[in-house]
Every structure is written in C-alpha cells, then in structure tokens.
Scaffold this motif. Structure first.
Motif, PDB file in Angstrom:
ATOM      1  N   ARG A  99      39.200  52.854  49.769  1.00 50.52           N
ATOM      2  CA  ARG A  99      39.937  53.084  48.532  1.00 50.52           C
ATOM      3  C   ARG A  99      39.018  53.747  47.534  1.00 50.52           C
ATOM      4  NH1 ARG A  99      43.104  47.357  47.724  1.00 50.52           N
ATOM      5  NH2 ARG A  99      44.273  47.470  49.651  1.00 50.52           N
ATOM      6  N   ALA A 114      37.473  52.194  41.480  1.00 55.49           N
ATOM      7  CA  ALA A 114      38.368  51.918  40.361  1.00 55.49           C
ATOM      8  C   ALA A 114      37.662  52.042  39.017  1.00 55.49           C
ATOM      9  CB  ALA A 114      38.981  50.527  40.505  1.00 55.49           C
ATOM     10  N   ARG A 115      36.410  51.584  38.940  1.00 48.99           N
ATOM     11  CA  ARG A 115      35.688  51.595  37.666  1.00 48.99           C
ATOM     12  C   ARG A 115      34.196  51.581  37.941  1.00 48.99           C
ATOM     13  NH1 ARG A 115      37.291  47.335  33.178  1.00 48.99           N
ATOM     14  NH2 ARG A 115      38.954  48.831  32.957  1.00 48.99           N
ATOM     15  N   ASN A 169      35.717  58.367  37.543  1.00 48.61           N
ATOM     16  CA  ASN A 169      35.578  57.500  38.713  1.00 48.61           C
ATOM     17  C   ASN A 169      34.779  58.134  39.855  1.00 48.61           C
ATOM     18  OD1 ASN A 169      37.170  55.553  37.484  1.00 48.61           O
ATOM     19  ND2 ASN A 169      39.042  56.501  38.235  1.00 48.61           N
TER      20      ASN A 169
END
Length: 143
Positions: A48, A51-52, A92
């Motif tokens: 994935r 995200a941050r 990101n």
C-alpha cells in the motif's frame, strides 16, 4: 518578529549557526506501511502507499529543509530550537523527502524497520493471505 510562543521566527536563510555556517543536527523521517503476502510471496506481494511521513527533529531544521511542505498543525507553536516528533509532511513520497534532505546537506546515518503480522487466517482473515504492518525510520544528520 516573534512567534506566538515568544521565540524569533526563522526563515531558511536565517537558520544559520553563529559561525555563519549551516546548523548541524539530526532529522528523523518515519512512516508506517502495510503489505499483503499470499502463498506465492515473491509473485503477489501487494504494497500500500505510504499514508503519512512523520518528521522528528529541531523545529528550525525541519522548517529549513521542508519549508511549506511541513505540516505543523499538531505542534504549531514549537520554538525553533526545541525538538518535536509531531510534524508530518504534506506529500507522501519518501524519495521527495530524501531529495530535500540531501539538497540541504544531510546524509543518512541510520535506519531501522520493524514488521508484524496484523491479521492472520486464524483471526478470521483470508485463508491464503497475511497482512503485515511495518514501521520504518531513517535518521539523517548534518555536521
């Protein structure tokens, strides 16, 4: 001018040490990630996106390197010479963070990563897949 906490506001050109050179220090970049590995681990690992990206270090150094892309909303009034671990980046892409650090004269000094199985079949997950989570930190320094 002064920040709301009473300390001076520094711009990147003002964040120099007393000798006229750049400040030395450390900045740590961290992120959490996850991935799924099925039976054929090499063939179908699914990662994935990040995200941050979190930032830890002295406020003045973080602002110098990341400028307007530094999200200070979780620690908005931090004095320039104090450390914080509450900032994160507005983008990101790790490569973009690494490029900015390199351009500012930082070099990678250390890195660390952990991984754990977050969801296994015996906990009601898919029979062939396991979901793993990881946390990775990169420590950069400038002498």
């Amino acid at each position: 001018s002064r920040s709301p906490s009473g300390g001076p506001l520094l711009t990147p050109s003002q964040s120099l040490d007393g000798a006229g050179g750049r400040r030395s220090g450390y900045i740590t970049i961290g992120y959490r990630g996850s991935y799924t590995i099925g039976r054929e681990a090499q063939a179908d690992a699914k990662f994935r996106r990040v995200a941050r990206i979190t930032v830890c270090g002295k406020t003045a150094l973080a602002k110098e390197v990341f400028g307007e892309t530094l999200n200070e909303s979780r620690d908005p009034d931090r004095p320039p010479e104090r450390y914080t671990a509450r900032y994160y980046l507005k983008f990101n892409f790790l490569e973009q963070a690494f490029d900015r650090l390199s351009e500012a004269g930082f070099r990678m000094a250390a890195c660390s990563s952990t991984g754990t199985c977050a969801f296994a079949p015996e906990q009601g997950g898919p029979a062939d897949d396991k979901i793993w989570t990881s946390y990775t930190e990169y420590v950069f320094c400038r002498d």
